[in-house]
Scaffold this motif. Structure first.
Motif, PDB file in Angstrom:
ATOM      1  N   PHE A   1      61.261   3.968  53.880  1.00 38.29           N
ATOM      2  CA  PHE A   1      60.761   3.470  52.358  1.00 38.29           C
ATOM      3  C   PHE A   1      59.711   2.719  52.379  1.00 38.29           C
ATOM      4  O   PHE A   1      59.141   2.114  53.334  1.00 38.29           O
ATOM      5  CB  PHE A   1      62.190   2.546  52.090  1.00 38.29           C
ATOM      6  CG  PHE A   1      63.496   2.923  52.329  1.00 38.29           C
ATOM      7  CD1 PHE A   1      63.914   4.215  51.535  1.00 38.29           C
ATOM      8  CD2 PHE A   1      64.180   2.382  53.348  1.00 38.29           C
ATOM      9  CE1 PHE A   1      65.348   4.559  51.868  1.00 38.29           C
ATOM     10  CE2 PHE A   1      65.547   2.947  53.454  1.00 38.29           C
ATOM     11  CZ  PHE A   1      65.925   4.070  52.859  1.00 38.29           C
ATOM     12  N   LYS A   2      59.092   2.839  51.318  1.00 38.74           N
ATOM     13  CA  LYS A   2      57.992   2.098  50.871  1.00 38.74           C
ATOM     14  C   LYS A   2      58.355   0.996  49.655  1.00 38.74           C
ATOM     15  O   LYS A   2      58.968   1.406  48.895  1.00 38.74           O
ATOM     16  CB  LYS A   2      56.781   2.762  50.267  1.00 38.74           C
ATOM     17  CG  LYS A   2      55.846   3.280  51.300  1.00 38.74           C
ATOM     18  CD  LYS A   2      54.687   4.367  50.703  1.00 38.74           C
ATOM     19  CE  LYS A   2      53.757   4.829  51.703  1.00 38.74           C
ATOM     20  NZ  LYS A   2      53.017   3.714  52.532  1.00 38.74           N
ATOM     21  N   PHE A   3      57.997  -0.366  50.048  1.00 40.24           N
ATOM     22  CA  PHE A   3      58.425  -1.381  48.797  1.00 40.24           C
ATOM     23  C   PHE A   3      57.051  -1.819  48.414  1.00 40.24           C
ATOM     24  O   PHE A   3      56.111  -2.264  48.911  1.00 40.24           O
ATOM     25  CB  PHE A   3      59.081  -2.560  49.641  1.00 40.24           C
ATOM     26  CG  PHE A   3      60.273  -2.089  50.599  1.00 40.24           C
ATOM     27  CD1 PHE A   3      61.503  -1.920  49.805  1.00 40.24           C
ATOM     28  CD2 PHE A   3      60.090  -1.557  51.865  1.00 40.24           C
ATOM     29  CE1 PHE A   3      62.778  -1.541  50.608  1.00 40.24           C
ATOM     30  CE2 PHE A   3      61.129  -1.221  52.555  1.00 40.24           C
ATOM     31  CZ  PHE A   3      62.611  -1.184  51.946  1.00 40.24           C
ATOM     32  N   SER A   4      57.131  -2.136  46.826  1.00 44.02           N
ATOM     33  CA  SER A   4      55.860  -2.788  46.426  1.00 44.02           C
ATOM     34  C   SER A   4      56.296  -3.545  45.097  1.00 44.02           C
ATOM     35  O   SER A   4      57.186  -3.300  44.477  1.00 44.02           O
ATOM     36  CB  SER A   4      54.875  -1.582  45.980  1.00 44.02           C
ATOM     37  OG  SER A   4      55.555  -0.730  44.897  1.00 44.02           O
ATOM     38  N   LEU A   5      55.354  -4.422  44.833  1.00 45.25           N
ATOM     39  CA  LEU A   5      55.535  -5.214  43.698  1.00 45.25           C
ATOM     40  C   LEU A   5      54.299  -4.998  42.649  1.00 45.25           C
ATOM     41  O   LEU A   5      53.280  -5.344  43.145  1.00 45.25           O
ATOM     42  CB  LEU A   5      55.676  -6.844  44.055  1.00 45.25           C
ATOM     43  CG  LEU A   5      56.273  -7.576  43.064  1.00 45.25           C
ATOM     44  CD1 LEU A   5      57.556  -7.249  42.573  1.00 45.25           C
ATOM     45  CD2 LEU A   5      56.129  -9.177  43.291  1.00 45.25           C
ATOM     46  N   GLN A   6      54.580  -4.429  41.577  1.00 41.09           N
ATOM     47  CA  GLN A   6      53.392  -4.289  40.700  1.00 41.09           C
ATOM     48  C   GLN A   6      53.415  -5.039  39.240  1.00 41.09           C
ATOM     49  O   GLN A   6      54.600  -5.404  38.947  1.00 41.09           O
ATOM     50  CB  GLN A   6      53.470  -2.726  40.084  1.00 41.09           C
ATOM     51  CG  GLN A   6      53.512  -1.804  41.458  1.00 41.09           C
ATOM     52  CD  GLN A   6      52.254  -1.567  42.039  1.00 41.09           C
ATOM     53  OE1 GLN A   6      52.333  -1.482  43.454  1.00 41.09           O
ATOM     54  NE2 GLN A   6      51.171  -1.597  41.498  1.00 41.09           N
ATOM     55  N   ARG A   7      52.114  -5.393  39.078  1.00 46.59           N
ATOM     56  CA  ARG A   7      52.151  -6.433  37.981  1.00 46.59           C
ATOM     57  C   ARG A   7      51.383  -5.611  36.784  1.00 46.59           C
ATOM     58  O   ARG A   7      50.690  -5.085  37.072  1.00 46.59           O
ATOM     59  CB  ARG A   7      51.620  -7.763  38.181  1.00 46.59           C
ATOM     60  CG  ARG A   7      51.500  -8.689  37.178  1.00 46.59           C
ATOM     61  CD  ARG A   7      51.316  -9.863  37.522  1.00 46.59           C
ATOM     62  NE  ARG A   7      52.240 -10.545  38.316  1.00 46.59           N
ATOM     63  CZ  ARG A   7      52.298 -11.504  39.212  1.00 46.59           C
ATOM     64  NH1 ARG A   7      51.312 -12.272  38.986  1.00 46.59           N
ATOM     65  NH2 ARG A   7      53.437 -12.005  39.913  1.00 46.59           N
ATOM     66  N   TYR A   8      51.799  -5.755  35.467  1.00 45.36           N
ATOM     67  CA  TYR A   8      51.169  -5.100  34.474  1.00 45.36           C
ATOM     68  C   TYR A   8      50.876  -6.173  33.339  1.00 45.36           C
ATOM     69  O   TYR A   8      51.700  -6.972  33.013  1.00 45.36           O
ATOM     70  CB  TYR A   8      52.030  -4.099  33.944  1.00 45.36           C
ATOM     71  CG  TYR A   8      52.714  -2.885  34.656  1.00 45.36           C
ATOM     72  CD1 TYR A   8      52.098  -1.842  35.072  1.00 45.36           C
ATOM     73  CD2 TYR A   8      53.866  -2.966  35.619  1.00 45.36           C
ATOM     74  CE1 TYR A   8      52.395  -0.977  36.003  1.00 45.36           C
ATOM     75  CE2 TYR A   8      54.193  -2.410  36.609  1.00 45.36           C
ATOM     76  CZ  TYR A   8      53.365  -1.151  36.658  1.00 45.36           C
ATOM     77  OH  TYR A   8      53.652  -0.150  37.708  1.00 45.36           O
ATOM     78  N   GLU A   9      49.790  -6.032  32.855  1.00 44.91           N
ATOM     79  CA  GLU A   9      49.034  -6.813  31.822  1.00 44.91           C
ATOM     80  C   GLU A   9      49.776  -6.648  30.441  1.00 44.91           C
ATOM     81  O   GLU A   9      50.353  -5.497  30.152  1.00 44.91           O
ATOM     82  CB  GLU A   9      47.575  -6.729  31.639  1.00 44.91           C
ATOM     83  CG  GLU A   9      46.983  -7.062  32.716  1.00 44.91           C
ATOM     84  CD  GLU A   9      46.870  -8.531  33.142  1.00 44.91           C
ATOM     85  OE1 GLU A   9      46.863  -9.346  32.232  1.00 44.91           O
ATOM     86  OE2 GLU A   9      46.981  -8.609  34.309  1.00 44.91           O
ATOM     87  N   PRO A  10      49.745  -7.480  29.451  1.00 45.75           N
ATOM     88  CA  PRO A  10      50.384  -7.220  28.161  1.00 45.75           C
ATOM     89  C   PRO A  10      49.807  -6.025  27.538  1.00 45.75           C
ATOM     90  O   PRO A  10      48.739  -6.022  27.464  1.00 45.75           O
ATOM     91  CB  PRO A  10      50.018  -8.636  27.401  1.00 45.75           C
ATOM     92  CG  PRO A  10      49.978  -9.790  28.535  1.00 45.75           C
ATOM     93  CD  PRO A  10      49.280  -8.859  29.477  1.00 45.75           C
TER      94      PRO A  10
END
Length: 267
Positions: free
Chosen positions: A23-32
């Protein structure tokens, strides 16, 4: 034109990433207001929205995704997304191409897109919490995903008696100086790790990791009250790799550090 995202590729800003053999784990953040045009991923993956809301569209339908929703998207699933004015954060678990070969066991992933409502699969929220707080132990990742796989494959037969459960419990209760992985346990009792994980939880009410930690902390408490051994010696003797690991686990369970516990009960 529909965009293809290869293994490990996501829109947004990556703030944390980790992987193992499956598995690959990631945390992605998105702008308004961030919008993502139509695209698909080459691998199956799970996405858990931890903050914000967004609209997901396909050629035939659209649905609102809220914080806490667990989304399963099969490979080559075409979709687009539009985040609201608050933006958002997603935790992703991507199944590598040959992930199933690491299990040597036939498990089915959902056939199509799934939107599991908040709170339905507790193991994933545990995994998210550990990941964002940098408390991830790779073996725990695998066990938590095994637990989900076991839940969605309920047609796997479970015999009425599993004598090997008693053997696993004995190992975890008596061999305290090491942390036992699912793989090492499965090799000793000749039971597949996925079946071991799911059946142990179903029969005992605890995961293998939870039971193992419970036994270690129970023994540590005994040693704190009945020996002069140092905190370091007690932690190391119960398989904790350093004082910080032991103190964190003990405090998380009992609300105080091992030293405070010993002093309070011996004063």
């Amino acid at each position: 034109m529909t965009l293809q995202l290869k293994e490990g590729e996501y829109f947004g800003k990556n703030t944390l990433a980790q992987e193992d053999d499956a598995f690959k784990f990631s945390l992605q953040r998105y702008e308004p207001g961030f919008s993502i045009s139509e695209h698909y991923h080459e691998n199956d993956y799970i996405s858990i929205l931890t903050r914000g809301t967004y609209l997901e569209k396909t050629k035939t339908e659209q649905s609102g995704i809220e914080a806490g929703n667990i989304i399963f998207r099969p490979k080559e699933y075409n979709h687009s997304n539009a985040f609201t004015e608050n933006g958002g954060t997603c935790f992703n678990i991507e199944f590598k191409k040959d992930w199933a070969k690491t299990l040597d066991f036939k498990f089915r992933l959902p056939a199509g897109f799934k939107n599991y409502k908040t709170g339905l699969f507790a193991p994933f929220y545990t995994l998210v919490h550990q990941f964002v707080n940098h408390q991830v132990v790779p073996e725990n990742n695998t066990e938590l995903i095994y637990e989900w796989l076991f839940q969605i494959n309920q047609d796997i037969p479970i015999a009425g008696r599993q004598p090997w459960i008693a053997k696993v419990k004995t190992i975890l209760e008596e061999e305290l100086a090491v942390f036992h992985s699912l793989s090492s346990l499965s090799e000793r009792i000749f039971v597949h790790p996925v079946y071991l994980s799911g059946t142990f939880k179903k029969k005992t009410g605890m995961t293998v990791s939870e039971y193992q930690l419970e036994m270690k902390l129970k023994n540590a408490m005994h040693l704190l009250l009945n020996t002069q051994s140092s905190i370091t010696e007690i932690g190391f003797g119960n398989g904790f790799f350093d004082d910080a690991h032991f103190i964190h686990a003990f405090k998380n369970k009992y609300g105080v550090s091992p030293y405070q516990f010993r002093q309070a009960l011996k004063s």
